[in-house]
Design a protein around this motif. Structure first.
Motif, PDB file in Angstrom:
ATOM      1  N   GLU A  10      16.044   8.940   6.470  1.00  0.00           N
ATOM      2  CA  GLU A  10      16.004   7.689   7.227  1.00  0.00           C
ATOM      3  C   GLU A  10      16.035   6.458   6.328  1.00  0.00           C
ATOM      4  OE1 GLU A  10      12.030   9.233   6.339  1.00  0.00           O
ATOM      5  OE2 GLU A  10      13.617  10.096   7.533  1.00  0.00           O
ATOM      6  N   GLY A  11      15.868   6.651   5.033  1.00  0.00           N
ATOM      7  CA  GLY A  11      15.886   5.551   4.071  1.00  0.00           C
ATOM      8  C   GLY A  11      14.485   5.049   3.788  1.00  0.00           C
ATOM      9  N   HIS A  12      14.182   4.863   2.539  1.00  0.00           N
ATOM     10  CA  HIS A  12      12.871   4.356   2.128  1.00  0.00           C
ATOM     11  C   HIS A  12      13.075   3.014   1.439  1.00  0.00           C
ATOM     12  CE1 HIS A  12       9.201   4.059  -0.372  1.00  0.00           C
ATOM     13  NE2 HIS A  12       8.663   4.434   0.773  1.00  0.00           N
ATOM     14  N   LEU A  13      12.365   2.010   1.934  1.00  0.00           N
ATOM     15  CA  LEU A  13      12.490   0.645   1.426  1.00  0.00           C
ATOM     16  C   LEU A  13      11.408   0.354   0.400  1.00  0.00           C
ATOM     17  CD1 LEU A  13      13.554  -2.328   1.594  1.00  0.00           C
ATOM     18  CD2 LEU A  13      11.950  -2.638   3.502  1.00  0.00           C
ATOM     19  N   THR A  14      11.805  -0.275  -0.710  1.00  0.00           N
ATOM     20  CA  THR A  14      10.842  -0.767  -1.692  1.00  0.00           C
ATOM     21  C   THR A  14      11.194  -2.208  -2.037  1.00  0.00           C
ATOM     22  OG1 THR A  14      12.139   0.069  -3.560  1.00  0.00           O
ATOM     23  CG2 THR A  14      10.377   1.486  -2.736  1.00  0.00           C
ATOM     24  N   TYR A  15      10.155  -2.984  -2.335  1.00  0.00           N
ATOM     25  CA  TYR A  15      10.341  -4.373  -2.766  1.00  0.00           C
ATOM     26  C   TYR A  15       9.033  -4.867  -3.358  1.00  0.00           C
ATOM     27  CZ  TYR A  15       8.051  -5.330   1.729  1.00  0.00           C
ATOM     28  OH  TYR A  15       7.178  -5.326   2.783  1.00  0.00           O
ATOM     29  N   ASP A  16       9.127  -5.961  -4.102  1.00  0.00           N
ATOM     30  CA  ASP A  16       7.960  -6.659  -4.634  1.00  0.00           C
ATOM     31  C   ASP A  16       8.213  -8.142  -4.414  1.00  0.00           C
ATOM     32  OD1 ASP A  16       5.784  -7.667  -5.943  1.00  0.00           O
ATOM     33  OD2 ASP A  16       6.241  -6.777  -7.888  1.00  0.00           O
ATOM     34  N   HIS A  27       5.783   4.383  -4.932  1.00  0.00           N
ATOM     35  CA  HIS A  27       5.893   5.386  -3.873  1.00  0.00           C
ATOM     36  C   HIS A  27       7.344   5.614  -3.464  1.00  0.00           C
ATOM     37  CE1 HIS A  27       1.576   5.183  -3.602  1.00  0.00           C
ATOM     38  NE2 HIS A  27       1.646   3.879  -3.427  1.00  0.00           N
ATOM     39  N   ALA A  28       8.288   5.157  -4.291  1.00  0.00           N
ATOM     40  CA  ALA A  28       9.711   5.260  -3.964  1.00  0.00           C
ATOM     41  C   ALA A  28      10.139   6.721  -3.853  1.00  0.00           C
ATOM     42  CB  ALA A  28      10.536   4.567  -5.042  1.00  0.00           C
ATOM     43  N   ARG A  29      10.960   6.978  -2.831  1.00  0.00           N
ATOM     44  CA  ARG A  29      11.490   8.325  -2.640  1.00  0.00           C
ATOM     45  C   ARG A  29      12.790   8.228  -1.850  1.00  0.00           C
ATOM     46  NH1 ARG A  29       7.410   7.100   0.529  1.00  0.00           N
ATOM     47  NH2 ARG A  29       7.443   7.550   2.753  1.00  0.00           N
ATOM     48  N   ALA A  60       2.937  -5.918   4.455  1.00  0.00           N
ATOM     49  CA  ALA A  60       3.392  -4.523   4.455  1.00  0.00           C
ATOM     50  C   ALA A  60       3.763  -4.024   3.058  1.00  0.00           C
ATOM     51  CB  ALA A  60       4.593  -4.376   5.382  1.00  0.00           C
ATOM     52  N   ALA A  61       3.655  -4.877   2.064  1.00  0.00           N
ATOM     53  CA  ALA A  61       4.092  -4.537   0.706  1.00  0.00           C
ATOM     54  C   ALA A  61       3.481  -3.252   0.135  1.00  0.00           C
ATOM     55  CB  ALA A  61       3.844  -5.709  -0.239  1.00  0.00           C
ATOM     56  N   PRO A  62       2.201  -2.958   0.372  1.00  0.00           N
ATOM     57  CA  PRO A  62       1.647  -1.727  -0.218  1.00  0.00           C
ATOM     58  C   PRO A  62       2.393  -0.458   0.197  1.00  0.00           C
ATOM     59  CG  PRO A  62      -0.133  -3.150   0.492  1.00  0.00           C
ATOM     60  CD  PRO A  62       1.148  -3.764   1.003  1.00  0.00           C
ATOM     61  N   GLU A  63       2.898  -0.390   1.422  1.00  0.00           N
ATOM     62  CA  GLU A  63       3.640   0.804   1.842  1.00  0.00           C
ATOM     63  C   GLU A  63       5.078   0.812   1.322  1.00  0.00           C
ATOM     64  OE1 GLU A  63       4.958   0.226   6.341  1.00  0.00           O
ATOM     65  OE2 GLU A  63       2.920  -0.495   5.995  1.00  0.00           O
ATOM     66  N   HIS A  64       5.498  -0.289   0.708  1.00  0.00           N
ATOM     67  CA  HIS A  64       6.856  -0.387   0.157  1.00  0.00           C
ATOM     68  C   HIS A  64       6.834  -0.563  -1.362  1.00  0.00           C
ATOM     69  CE1 HIS A  64       8.560  -0.558   4.149  1.00  0.00           C
ATOM     70  NE2 HIS A  64       7.619  -1.414   4.467  1.00  0.00           N
TER      71      HIS A  64
END
Length: 125
Positions: free
Chosen positions: A42-48, A36-38, A28-32
């Motif tokens: 509802e909260g937007h999750l990012t990680y690598d 694309h952080a914003r 699922a990493a490409p969508e996080h």
């Protein structure tokens, strides 16, 4: 009283992920992706996860008074914990940082737009 907009960032680290959970997150990493952080309600999750175990949730909230930022921060932390717990992802070291955008200094473009608005309003009088 005017509405205030708050940006809340909740950071932490994944902890004790199973190989299946790690594979699920990597898939699922490409969508996080950070690009694309914003900030969203509802909260937007990012990680690598391929690089490091850290994650960031970005929340957008609002309130009427400056003190409302404390409740907004608590809601963001609970939402982040809930999202992770609901999916069974272990985590640790949650920290949060909140910003009241009504107190943020104006950027160059914002100052220019504000001056143009004032000039138009002055010409209308």
């Amino acid at each position: 009283m005017s509405s205030r907009t708050f940006r809340i960032t909740v950071r932490g680290s994944f902890d004790g992920l199973t190989p299946d959970q790690r594979a699920e997150l990597l898939a699922a990493a490409p969508e996080h992706d950070m690009l694309h952080a914003r900030f969203t309600a509802e909260g937007h999750l990012t990680y690598d996860l391929a690089a490091r175990p850290f994650f960031t949730f970005r929340f957008l909230d609002s309130g009427e008074a400056e003190e409302d930022i404390l409740d907004a921060t608590a809601r963001a932390e609970l939402a982040a914990e809930g999202w992770l717990t609901e999916r069974g992802y272990g985590f640790k070291a949650l920290t949060s940082q909140a910003e009241d955008l009504s107190l943020a200094p104006l950027g160059k473009r914002q100052r220019r737009e504000q001056a143009a608005k004032a000039a138009r309003a002055g010409g209308d009088a």
